[in-house]
Enzyme design. Structure first.
Site, PDB file in Angstrom:
ATOM      1  N   GLU A 174       0.851  -1.339   0.071  1.00 33.48           N
ATOM      2  CA  GLU A 174      -0.048   0.035   0.004  1.00 33.48           C
ATOM      3  C   GLU A 174       0.798   1.315  -0.006  1.00 33.48           C
ATOM      4  O   GLU A 174       0.229   2.336   0.215  1.00 33.48           O
ATOM      5  CB  GLU A 174      -1.115   0.170   1.126  1.00 33.48           C
ATOM      6  CG  GLU A 174      -1.929  -1.113   1.251  1.00 33.48           C
ATOM      7  CD  GLU A 174      -3.009  -1.000   0.228  1.00 33.48           C
ATOM      8  OE1 GLU A 174      -3.604  -0.022   0.179  1.00 33.48           O
ATOM      9  OE2 GLU A 174      -3.562  -2.018  -0.368  1.00 33.48           O
ATOM     10  N   HIS A 250      -5.192   1.405   7.117  1.00 37.73           N
ATOM     11  CA  HIS A 250      -3.633   2.036   6.956  1.00 37.73           C
ATOM     12  C   HIS A 250      -3.077   2.276   8.216  1.00 37.73           C
ATOM     13  O   HIS A 250      -3.706   2.812   8.812  1.00 37.73           O
ATOM     14  CB  HIS A 250      -3.425   3.078   5.664  1.00 37.73           C
ATOM     15  CG  HIS A 250      -3.971   2.542   4.239  1.00 37.73           C
ATOM     16  ND1 HIS A 250      -4.512   3.254   3.421  1.00 37.73           N
ATOM     17  CD2 HIS A 250      -3.580   1.651   3.755  1.00 37.73           C
ATOM     18  CE1 HIS A 250      -4.782   2.574   2.308  1.00 37.73           C
ATOM     19  NE2 HIS A 250      -4.049   1.395   2.559  1.00 37.73           N
ATOM     20  N   CYS A 369      -3.109  11.194   3.432  1.00 35.17           N
ATOM     21  CA  CYS A 369      -3.325  10.236   2.465  1.00 35.17           C
ATOM     22  C   CYS A 369      -3.297  11.000   1.047  1.00 35.17           C
ATOM     23  O   CYS A 369      -2.927  10.497   0.154  1.00 35.17           O
ATOM     24  CB  CYS A 369      -5.012   9.908   2.285  1.00 35.17           C
ATOM     25  SG  CYS A 369      -5.452   9.012   3.723  1.00 35.17           S
TER      26      CYS A 369
HETATM   27  O1  SUG Z   1      -7.875   2.960  -0.469  1.00 34.46           O
HETATM   28  N1  SUG Z   1     -10.538   5.041  -0.566  1.00 34.46           N
HETATM   29  C1  SUG Z   1      -9.242   5.046  -0.328  1.00 34.46           C
HETATM   30  C2  SUG Z   1      -8.659   5.782   0.694  1.00 34.46           C
HETATM   31  C3  SUG Z   1      -7.100   5.742   0.876  1.00 34.46           C
HETATM   32  C4  SUG Z   1      -6.595   6.405   1.892  1.00 34.46           C
HETATM   33  N2  SUG Z   1      -5.109   6.442   2.121  1.00 34.46           N
HETATM   34  C5  SUG Z   1      -4.402   6.546   3.047  1.00 34.46           C
HETATM   35  N3  SUG Z   1      -4.935   6.092   4.386  1.00 34.46           N
HETATM   36  N4  SUG Z   1      -3.106   6.546   2.948  1.00 34.46           N
HETATM   37  C6  SUG Z   1      -8.694   3.455  -0.220  1.00 34.46           C
HETATM   38  O2  SUG Z   1      -9.692   2.704   0.779  1.00 34.46           O
HETATM   39  C7  SUG Z   1     -13.002   4.919  -1.482  1.00 34.46           C
HETATM   40  C8  SUG Z   1     -13.110   4.720  -2.993  1.00 34.46           C
HETATM   41  C9  SUG Z   1     -14.887   4.850  -3.027  1.00 34.46           C
HETATM   42  O3  SUG Z   1     -15.358   3.887  -2.224  1.00 34.46           O
HETATM   43  O4  SUG Z   1     -15.443   5.075  -3.947  1.00 34.46           O
HETATM   44  C10 SUG Z   1     -11.215   4.608  -1.492  1.00 34.46           C
HETATM   45  O5  SUG Z   1     -10.636   3.856  -2.441  1.00 34.46           O
END
Ligand code: SUG
Length: 445
Positions: A174, A250, A369
């Protein structure tokens, strides 16, 4: 020589929507099918970038990807004109189409793991794009992410790019969301902390029961090997599976580091005491600040809903540190009160700036993020594609670009509109010129 850290923020793409795609990410699931505003989302992100630039930081811009991903839909057997493909995919499964339309590349903390040259065996900055194998919609990202990384960091004298790890959950990676670095100064050798959620090849080790652990131990080790990080400068630590099951998908949802500061919740790690001892041992300097927040001070629930730890800790030009926090931290009185005590206490953090990044927050993406950190020497910074570094002019150009191309509102139904694909390609084609990226997208090749 001056060494700095540049935050490369992901520009939100024109198809930003709420599809509830990320099991284990509470905000994403609870925002499913809400109406999104791609325009507001992109403008909120740009405002954060510009504000950090105004605070005296070097700020980078990371381009979004082409969505809908017609090539993936073709690979999955849909055929005909673009309009026919979109319509057939929607009919087969609106969630499949939404997965191929997600603007998830905005969360560039997941774009790659970056090791600065001071840490690596050949003294180059190393980049490995994350495979994001745990979520289908995110697994579509790494190839173009690599293209963009290479277009920004193209000078082979300073930058080395690795292919993303094998596209399989055994090597689920990730990127920087599960990687942080402590150092005395950005240019000095640091301690790279690789945090993982489970062991892929040993089922007897602890792992979460309810939600997926996206990052594996084996993936973290592979990245450290590829980047030439010695054991003396690497720490591999397991996330507490219990907090993954409470929505900490994460590690950057529960811990953030900057230079000599590690700010984290007492429940973040599985073996907190041995982890802390290893950090103290490997950091070596005597100026380390381990800021541990107890459950009594802030509950896991509050940490997850406000993203207290998904804040950015930045070093300002006078050497002091500030926290970049989402509005949610101001609105929750318990978290707000905690933050007041934090900045009054004896540690380098003495200011907070709150930002409205709500369009991103609703999908589980806070300020941290949205950014990929790249620590660089002055010489390395000179070798970076300068068109991707934020300036007043670039900010104005990007605001105008967003206002010209982005929709005010989007619902899942709109994703099958072939006009959205045309608008997105048109916008991205213009963007590659603004950011001087060359042909990084498949529709340009
Ligand atoms: O991978 N949300 C992302 C959020 C990422 C956050 N990043 C960090 N914590 N570094 C994920 O879960 C949601 C998309 C949707 O549901 O339409 C999404 O992909």
């Amino acid at each position: 020589m001056k060494n700095i850290e540049v935050n490369f923020d992901g520009l939100v793409g024109p198809t930003h929507n709420y599809a509830g795609l990320s099991e284990g990410n509470v905000a994403s699931v609870s925002s499913a099918k809400n109406t999104s505003s791609p325009k507001n989302a992109a403008l909120q992100g740009l405002k954060k970038m510009k504000s950090l630039c105004d605070l005296g930081l070097s700020q980078g811009v990371f381009a979004p990807q082409e969505r809908p991903d017609i090539y993936t839909l073709k690979r999955l057997g849909f055929h005909g004109s673009d309009a026919q493909i979109l319509s057939a995919a929607y009919k087969a499964s609106p969630t499949l189409l939404a997965s191929c339309c997600s603007a998830s590349t905005m969360w560039t903390a997941n774009a790659a793991t970056v090791s600065p040259s001071a840490d690596t065996s050949n003294n180059k900055v190393h980049f490995t794009a994350a495979n994001l194998a745990n979520k289908f919609h995110r697994s579509l990202e790494p190839k173009t992410t690599s293209n963009i990384l290479k277009a920004i960091f193209c000078d082979e004298r300073y930058f080395q790019h690795h292919q993303h790890l094998n596209d399989n959950e055994h090597f689920g990676d990730e990127g920087a969301a599960n990687h942080t670095r402590l150092c005395a100064d950005y240019g000095e050798r640091g301690v790279e902390i690789f945090t993982f959620g489970r062991y892929a090849f040993d089922k007897n080790k602890p792992r979460p029961q309810k939600y997926p652990a996206r990052q594996t131990f084996e993936a973290s080790q592979a990245i450290a090997r590829l980047h030439g990080i010695t054991d003396n400068n690497a720490i591999f630590v397991q996330q507490n599976p219990d907090v993954i099951d409470q929505g900490v998908f994460h590690n950057d949802v529960i811990s953030v580091g900057n230079q000599n500061v590690l700010f984290y919740h007492e429940q973040a790690y599985l073996n907190n005491a041995s982890f802390k001892a290893e950090v103290v041992d490997k950091f070596k300097g005597d100026n380390l600040h381990l800021i541990e927040v107890s459950t009594e001070q802030v509950s896991i629930k509050d940490a997850v809903s406000t993203y207290l730890f998904n804040t950015q800790i930045i070093t300002l030009q006078d050497g002091s540190m500030a926290i970049i926090a989402p509005m949610h931290c101001r609105e929750n009185t318990r978290v707000y009160d905690y933050l007041q005590t934090l900045i009054a206490a004896n540690n380098p953090i003495n200011n907070i700036h709150f930002f409205d990044v709500n369009e991103s927050m609703k999908n589980g993406g806070g300020p941290a993020c949205l950014r990929l950190r790249v620590a660089l020497t002055e010489q390395e910074l000179c070798a970076v594609n300068s068109s991707c570094i934020m300036t007043n002019t670039l900010y104005e150009q990007l605001v105008e670009w967003v206002n010209k191309h982005y929709r005010d509102k989007l619902i899942i139904d709109d994703l099958r509109d072939p006009q959205l694909l045309i608008e997105s390609r048109f916008a991205l084609d213009e963007l590659t010129q603004l950011l001087n990226l060359g042909s990084v997208y498949r529709f340009q090749q």
